[in-house]
Motif scaffolding. Structure first.
Motif, PDB file in Angstrom:
ATOM      1  N   ARG A 242       0.828  -1.202   0.000  1.00 53.43           N
ATOM      2  CA  ARG A 242       0.000   0.000   0.000  1.00 53.43           C
ATOM      3  C   ARG A 242       0.870   1.262   0.000  1.00 53.43           C
ATOM      4  O   ARG A 242       0.546   2.258  -0.649  1.00 53.43           O
ATOM      5  N   ALA A 243       1.953   1.247   0.747  1.00 56.25           N
ATOM      6  CA  ALA A 243       2.847   2.407   0.789  1.00 56.25           C
ATOM      7  C   ALA A 243       3.416   2.710  -0.592  1.00 56.25           C
ATOM      8  O   ALA A 243       3.571   3.880  -0.976  1.00 56.25           O
ATOM      9  N   HIS A 244       3.738   1.660  -1.330  1.00 53.69           N
ATOM     10  CA  HIS A 244       4.234   1.831  -2.705  1.00 53.69           C
ATOM     11  C   HIS A 244       3.187   2.554  -3.551  1.00 53.69           C
ATOM     12  O   HIS A 244       3.509   3.505  -4.287  1.00 53.69           O
ATOM     13  N   GLU A 245       1.926   2.142  -3.456  1.00 59.57           N
ATOM     14  CA  GLU A 245       0.869   2.774  -4.243  1.00 59.57           C
ATOM     15  C   GLU A 245       0.635   4.210  -3.781  1.00 59.57           C
ATOM     16  O   GLU A 245       0.401   5.110  -4.608  1.00 59.57           O
ATOM     17  N   VAL A 246       0.684   4.441  -2.477  1.00 61.25           N
ATOM     18  CA  VAL A 246       0.499   5.791  -1.951  1.00 61.25           C
ATOM     19  C   VAL A 246       1.615   6.704  -2.429  1.00 61.25           C
ATOM     20  O   VAL A 246       1.377   7.847  -2.856  1.00 61.25           O
ATOM     21  N   ALA A 247       2.857   6.224  -2.384  1.00 63.90           N
ATOM     22  CA  ALA A 247       3.996   7.023  -2.825  1.00 63.90           C
ATOM     23  C   ALA A 247       3.860   7.414  -4.293  1.00 63.90           C
ATOM     24  O   ALA A 247       4.212   8.542  -4.687  1.00 63.90           O
ATOM     25  N   GLU A 248       3.348   6.495  -5.108  1.00 64.91           N
ATOM     26  CA  GLU A 248       3.142   6.814  -6.523  1.00 64.91           C
ATOM     27  C   GLU A 248       2.074   7.887  -6.695  1.00 64.91           C
ATOM     28  O   GLU A 248       2.207   8.782  -7.532  1.00 64.91           O
ATOM     29  N   LYS A 249       1.006   7.828  -5.904  1.00 59.65           N
ATOM     30  CA  LYS A 249      -0.047   8.842  -5.977  1.00 59.65           C
ATOM     31  C   LYS A 249       0.474  10.212  -5.538  1.00 59.65           C
ATOM     32  O   LYS A 249       0.120  11.246  -6.115  1.00 59.65           O
ATOM     33  N   LEU A 250       1.309  10.220  -4.505  1.00 56.38           N
ATOM     34  CA  LEU A 250       1.814  11.478  -3.973  1.00 56.38           C
ATOM     35  C   LEU A 250       2.741  12.198  -4.952  1.00 56.38           C
ATOM     36  O   LEU A 250       2.873  13.433  -4.900  1.00 56.38           O
ATOM     37  N   LYS A 251       3.359  11.450  -5.832  1.00 52.92           N
ATOM     38  CA  LYS A 251       4.268  12.070  -6.816  1.00 52.92           C
ATOM     39  C   LYS A 251       3.536  13.086  -7.680  1.00 52.92           C
ATOM     40  O   LYS A 251       4.116  14.064  -8.141  1.00 52.92           O
ATOM     41  N   ALA A 252       2.242  12.855  -7.912  1.00 56.28           N
ATOM     42  CA  ALA A 252       1.461  13.795  -8.713  1.00 56.28           C
ATOM     43  C   ALA A 252       1.377  15.171  -8.046  1.00 56.28           C
ATOM     44  O   ALA A 252       1.185  16.189  -8.722  1.00 56.28           O
ATOM     45  N   ASP A 253       1.525  15.196  -6.714  1.00 57.05           N
ATOM     46  CA  ASP A 253       1.528  16.454  -5.966  1.00 57.05           C
ATOM     47  C   ASP A 253       2.943  16.889  -5.598  1.00 57.05           C
ATOM     48  O   ASP A 253       3.132  17.724  -4.714  1.00 57.05           O
ATOM     49  N   ARG A 254       3.908  16.294  -6.280  1.00 58.22           N
ATOM     50  CA  ARG A 254       5.329  16.603  -6.057  1.00 58.22           C
ATOM     51  C   ARG A 254       5.759  16.338  -4.619  1.00 58.22           C
ATOM     52  O   ARG A 254       6.566  17.070  -4.039  1.00 58.22           O
ATOM     53  N   ILE A 255       5.186  15.287  -4.049  1.00 60.36           N
ATOM     54  CA  ILE A 255       5.586  14.833  -2.719  1.00 60.36           C
ATOM     55  C   ILE A 255       6.391  13.548  -2.897  1.00 60.36           C
ATOM     56  O   ILE A 255       5.902  12.584  -3.481  1.00 60.36           O
ATOM     57  N   GLU A 256       7.608  13.554  -2.409  1.00 57.13           N
ATOM     58  CA  GLU A 256       8.489  12.393  -2.541  1.00 57.13           C
ATOM     59  C   GLU A 256       8.586  11.673  -1.197  1.00 57.13           C
ATOM     60  O   GLU A 256       9.056  12.248  -0.212  1.00 57.13           O
ATOM     61  N   ALA A 257       8.116  10.434  -1.175  1.00 57.07           N
ATOM     62  CA  ALA A 257       8.104   9.660   0.066  1.00 57.07           C
ATOM     63  C   ALA A 257       9.107   8.519  -0.010  1.00 57.07           C
ATOM     64  O   ALA A 257       9.185   7.810  -1.022  1.00 57.07           O
ATOM     65  N   ALA A 258       9.846   8.317   1.064  1.00 58.60           N
ATOM     66  CA  ALA A 258      10.747   7.175   1.203  1.00 58.60           C
ATOM     67  C   ALA A 258       9.972   6.009   1.815  1.00 58.60           C
ATOM     68  O   ALA A 258       9.022   6.214   2.573  1.00 58.60           O
ATOM     69  N   ILE A 259      10.378   4.790   1.474  1.00 55.86           N
ATOM     70  CA  ILE A 259       9.757   3.594   2.049  1.00 55.86           C
ATOM     71  C   ILE A 259      10.839   2.698   2.628  1.00 55.86           C
ATOM     72  O   ILE A 259      11.723   2.233   1.907  1.00 55.86           O
ATOM     73  N   LEU A 260      10.763   2.463   3.934  1.00 54.61           N
ATOM     74  CA  LEU A 260      11.634   1.499   4.600  1.00 54.61           C
ATOM     75  C   LEU A 260      10.789   0.270   4.913  1.00 54.61           C
ATOM     76  O   LEU A 260       9.890   0.318   5.763  1.00 54.61           O
ATOM     77  N   HIS A 261      11.070  -0.830   4.226  1.00 58.58           N
ATOM     78  CA  HIS A 261      10.319  -2.076   4.425  1.00 58.58           C
ATOM     79  C   HIS A 261      10.976  -2.884   5.538  1.00 58.58           C
ATOM     80  O   HIS A 261      12.181  -3.159   5.498  1.00 58.58           O
ATOM     81  N   VAL A 262      10.173  -3.275   6.533  1.00 61.63           N
ATOM     82  CA  VAL A 262      10.679  -3.983   7.710  1.00 61.63           C
ATOM     83  C   VAL A 262       9.970  -5.342   7.799  1.00 61.63           C
ATOM     84  O   VAL A 262       9.009  -5.503   8.561  1.00 61.63           O
ATOM     85  N   PRO A 263      10.425  -6.337   7.045  1.00 58.58           N
ATOM     86  CA  PRO A 263       9.722  -7.627   7.063  1.00 58.58           C
ATOM     87  C   PRO A 263       9.946  -8.429   8.330  1.00 58.58           C
ATOM     88  O   PRO A 263       9.071  -9.196   8.740  1.00 58.58           O
TER      89      PRO A 263
END
Length: 352
Positions: A242-263
């Motif tokens: 979900r974070a991956h999809e959210v980060a892609e959506k935020l790019k449209a608003d020029r918001i760059e999000a980092a994702i740290l995956h903690v399995p």
């Protein structure tokens, strides 16, 4: 009716949405409350990654045996059982017996992969796992379907608190995979790890996401999938998807999000979490498919306190400390704030 048929019938209940008058001419749409797919529309998927990965691991590891409590079909263990019928054990609707027997086989040098639903492992058989597997540090791999809110069948089948319970158990490794790509890598890794493991399972048609990042699983390690100056998402399990999809959506608003995956929830990669959160100026959002009590969010918060790190802001996105409703999964994910749209809205509101 045979016991297996009874359980399958009960736990594969269908919830049907009644059509509106305007849509009455259209086919009725049904969604499974029990194991509806978590894949988005058009998302790439792979069938039964756990079952196929276990077959491959077992080809070169003769000590691997498969065990289940009347749920082989619903944990994808039936694929292993078909390939290795002499190494498969059906224990019936008796989870305590399942884990007691798994401990005994481990004591004799085998590596049991014991599957059931998360609620039955963590609530019904907790003491058996605690006393016969964890305390003895037995080499048993507990693989559980329907973790967190991946069933719409109500509190009896929603394992919203499973990570909190298993994190508290000494000697237990706890893993929350994101997708099919990761599950395929986790299976041989935990087969080679000596000691008890609790692994959440996504089964059936499982989405593919992490291969886009060239990701490789390492036990006990968190991985920075993407960097971004405006926000940091610390995630596990399907919430990484979900974070991956959210980060892609935020790019449209020029918001760059980092994702740290903690399995790996336990042992936790505190060094990676501290390093990512120490980067100044960006708020931290922890996202988990688990109650906000005792899971990844509180583990991350404790890590930041120990390392004296104070992020620009702190947000915890998870399931409420409550018994959840029954219903269709898309509806429940929206209701409890872990759908893509719900998370996107919350992140945007927090960032102003």
């Amino acid at each position: 009716m045979a016991p297996g048929a009874r359980r399958a019938r009960c736990r594969e209940a269908r919830m049907t949405a009644s059509p509106t008058p305007a849509a009455s001419a259209k086919p009725r749409l049904t969604t499974s409350a029990m194991i509806a797919s978590i894949a988005g529309e058009g998302q790439r998927t792979k069938p039964a990654p756990f079952g196929h990965a276990l077959v491959e691991a077992a080809r070169t590891r003769p000590g691997i045996v498969g065990m289940t409590a009347d749920l082989g079909k619903y944990t994808d263990l039936h694929i292993f059982s078909k390939e290795f019928p002499d190494r498969s054990y059906q224990m019936g609707m008796a989870e305590q017996v399942l884990f007691g027997a798994a401990s005994g086989l481990a004591a004799e040098g085998f590596t049991p992969f014991a599957t059931t639903y998360a609620v039955f492992a963590t609530r019904r058989a907790y003491d058996f796992i605690h006393q016969t597997i964890a305390e003895e540090n037995r080499d048993v791999k507990i693989v559980v379907a329907l973790p967190g809110l991946t069933s719409g069948y109500g509190p009896s089948h929603q394992a919203a608190e499973d990570l909190a319970l298993m994190r508290a158990m000494p000697n237990m490794v706890v893993i929350d995979p994101c997708d099919a790509h990761e599950i395929e890598q986790i299976v041989p890794a935990i087969a080679d790890h000596k000691g008890p493991v609790y692994m959440r399972l996504l089964r059936g048609q499982v989405p593919l996401v992490l291969d886009e990042y060239g990701y490789s699983f390492e036990l006990g390690k968190a991985k920075l999938l993407r960097d971004g100056a405006d926000a940091l998402f610390i995630t596990s399990g399907l919430m990484t998807m979900r974070a991956h999809e959210v980060a892609e959506k935020l790019k449209a608003d020029r918001i760059e999000a980092a994702i740290l995956h903690v399995p790996t929830i336990k042992p936790l990669d505190e060094a990676a979490i501290a390093a990512a959160a120490a980067k100044s100026g960006r708020p931290v959002f922890v996202m988990e498919n688990h109650t906000v009590i005792g899971g990844l969010g509180e583990a991350v918060a404790a890590t930041l306190l120990r390392h004296r790190i104070q992020p620009a802001a702190w947000h915890h996105i998870g399931l409420p400390d409550a018994f959840l409703d029954a219903g269709a999964l898309p509806t429940l994910h929206d209701r409890y704030g872990i759908s893509v749209d719900a998370v996107t809205a919350r992140v945007k509101a927090a960032l102003g």
